[in-house]
Design an enzyme around this catalytic site. Structure first.
Site, PDB file in Angstrom:
ATOM      1  N   SER A 142      -9.268   2.666   2.669  1.00  0.00           N
ATOM      2  CA  SER A 142      -8.288   3.273   1.792  1.00  0.00           C
ATOM      3  C   SER A 142      -7.348   2.254   1.140  1.00  0.00           C
ATOM      4  O   SER A 142      -6.611   2.598   0.230  1.00  0.00           O
ATOM      5  CB  SER A 142      -7.461   4.296   2.577  1.00  0.00           C
ATOM      6  OG  SER A 142      -6.724   3.670   3.624  1.00  0.00           O
ATOM      7  N   LYS A 201       0.840  -1.199   0.000  1.00  0.00           N
ATOM      8  CA  LYS A 201       0.000   0.000   0.000  1.00  0.00           C
ATOM      9  C   LYS A 201       0.875   1.249   0.000  1.00  0.00           C
ATOM     10  O   LYS A 201       1.945   1.273   0.619  1.00  0.00           O
ATOM     11  CB  LYS A 201      -0.917  -0.021   1.226  1.00  0.00           C
ATOM     12  CG  LYS A 201      -1.900   1.141   1.301  1.00  0.00           C
ATOM     13  CD  LYS A 201      -2.799   1.016   2.518  1.00  0.00           C
ATOM     14  CE  LYS A 201      -3.744   2.199   2.626  1.00  0.00           C
ATOM     15  NZ  LYS A 201      -4.661   2.085   3.789  1.00  0.00           N
ATOM     16  N   SER A 243     -10.095   0.700   7.034  1.00  0.00           N
ATOM     17  CA  SER A 243      -9.456   0.723   5.719  1.00  0.00           C
ATOM     18  C   SER A 243      -8.808  -0.577   5.271  1.00  0.00           C
ATOM     19  O   SER A 243      -8.347  -0.671   4.133  1.00  0.00           O
ATOM     20  CB  SER A 243      -8.414   1.846   5.662  1.00  0.00           C
ATOM     21  OG  SER A 243      -9.059   3.091   5.630  1.00  0.00           O
TER      22      SER A 243
END
Length: 432
Positions: free
Chosen positions: A116, A42, A140
């Site tokens: 996210s 990520k 997230s």
């Protein structure tokens, strides 16, 4: 090659490190529990030689060292092959930015993979990588897992080191992984877990194997089921999500657990979360190299934190947070696991609230994800697992919440659910 073929339709990756990954594979020792496994990272973790852009057009120089979680993954043999897209500063539960465009769900391209950690979830669900890192400050990891038919564990606060960056959003955020099965998720946490000496947060110690827990059915557990929305949130649970939650409760009863309807004493904890979240966002927006290059929505969120939680109010919010945590976690004196729906609905439109005003975006996010944020406030572990498909063909989910430090119990129960109602054979068309 698979990323080259599929990702133009998904936009899961910000960058692919093909040559570096192949070189690492050529020199791999073949040792470690993740030897040769391709993973994605990520865009909020430090990767040597890469900038963590956090989905923004303003970011710092390339990192000189890997983040501690990535260092441990590499040491276990994993090979990072790319960096995945996120919403700017990881604020919202969809993945769309002015810098990198819209990321899409491999189950349906007009829907979001969540956020996210949306790029990470899309990459895993589409079979572009075996697993991916994520982070979770209000859901997230769990939200993208729920949107994409994956397993997403938000571990206890302090379970995984956040070095060198430090804890995000005043300790709301933790680092973890997205994976297709409970066993894979457990293995990723086995590799990553453990805070460093001196870090602000330290989870209760765990010396066993999460992978072994995932493969071992639990003893009879006291399980509470609840679909109550925390006060302050406006919304409702869809028919499909409610049925998935009800099916899971019935399954757990059939498996021999003591299942009863119980609601946590939420009080006004959602308001406390909102203030803590906005304060954390304000600190993030104030620390970027050039705040003028942030998206309008991001600047609005930062301004909201500045005005709603000025310095003099921060201590009051922290005290209210401690009180809310004590009130909510009291339920776990009487139960072992709480089961809620994972989301209020299946995945919403790919753009979510991108480009909208802050009040509108917060409302869209709150209606979509009412069940995840408060367990970032309390610091408890929570895992989202698949629970079938809705009438729209999109994944449904449930969330399991345990007492602080009880990831082992959650993995054991999640593994039992997966064995009784397997999901790994279900794949989106793009993963075929």
């Amino acid at each position: 090659r698979r990323i080259e073929r599929v990702d133009p339709r998904l936009n899961a990756f910000r960058t692919v490190m093909a040559e570096q990954a192949l070189a690492e594979a050529d020199h791999a020792s073949g040792d470690g529990p993740l030897a040769g496994v391709p993973i994605a990272v990520k865009d909020d973790l430090s990767v040597t030689g890469q900038s963590a852009t956090k989905g923004s057009r303003t970011y710092g120089p390339p990192a000189k060292v890997d983040s501690e979680p990535l260092r441990r993954l590499r040491a276990a043999g994993a090979i990072p092959i790319g960096i995945t897209n996120v919403p700017e500063l990881m604020i919202f539960p969809w993945t769309a930015t002015e810098a990198n465009g819209v990321t899409r769900n491999p189950w349906r391209l007009d829907r979001t993979p969540g956020g996210s950690s949306g790029g990470s979830a899309a990459a895993v669900a589409a079979g572009l990588v075996a697993a991916a890192t994520g982070s979770d400050g209000g859901g997230s990891i769990r939200i993208p897992a729920a949107c994409c038919g994956l397993v997403g564990m938000k571990s206890s606060r302090g379970r995984v080191s956040s070095a060198p960056a430090g804890p995000g959003w005043l300790g709301l955020s933790v680092i973890g992984a997205l994976a297709r099965t409970v066993a894979d998720s457990a293995l990723m946490l086995d590799v990553m877990h453990g805070a460093l000496p001196g870090e602000e947060y330290q989870a209760p110690p765990f010396a066993g194997s999460y992978a072994e827990c995932a493969a071992t059915a639990p003893d009879r557990l006291r399980i509470a089921v609840s679909r109550k929305l925390p006060p302050g949130l406006i919304g409702s649970v869809s028919h499909d999500q409610r049925e998935a939650w009800e099916r899971t409760g019935s399954l757990l009863s059939d498996l021999g657990h003591d299942v009863s309807a119980r609601d946590p004493d939420y009080g006004l904890a959602q308001l406390v979360f909102l203030q803590t979240w906005l304060e954390g966002i304000h600190k993030d927006t104030a620390s970027v190299p050039d705040p003028t290059r942030l998206e309008s929505l991001t600047r609005q969120m930062g301004a909201g934190g500045r005005w709603l939680v000025p310095a003099w109010r921060s201590a009051r919010v922290a005290a209210a947070r401690a009180q809310a945590t004590e009130r909510i976690t009291a339920l776990w004196d009487e139960i072992d696991v709480l089961v809620t729906p994972g989301l209020a609905t299946t995945a919403i439109a790919a753009e979510g609230g991108f480009g909208r005003t802050a009040p509108v975006a917060i409302n869209i996010g709150g209606r979509f994800t009412p069940f995840t944020p408060l367990y970032n406030l309390t610091g408890q572990p929570a895992i989202t697992v698949p629970a079938g498909l809705g009438r729209d063909g999109l994944p449904l989910s449930v969330q399991l919440v345990g007492r602080l430090g009880a990831e082992d119990v959650l993995y054991s129960l999640a593994g039992q659910i997966e064995a009784a109602a397997p999901w790994a054979q279900r794949r989106p068309a793009l993963a075929g």
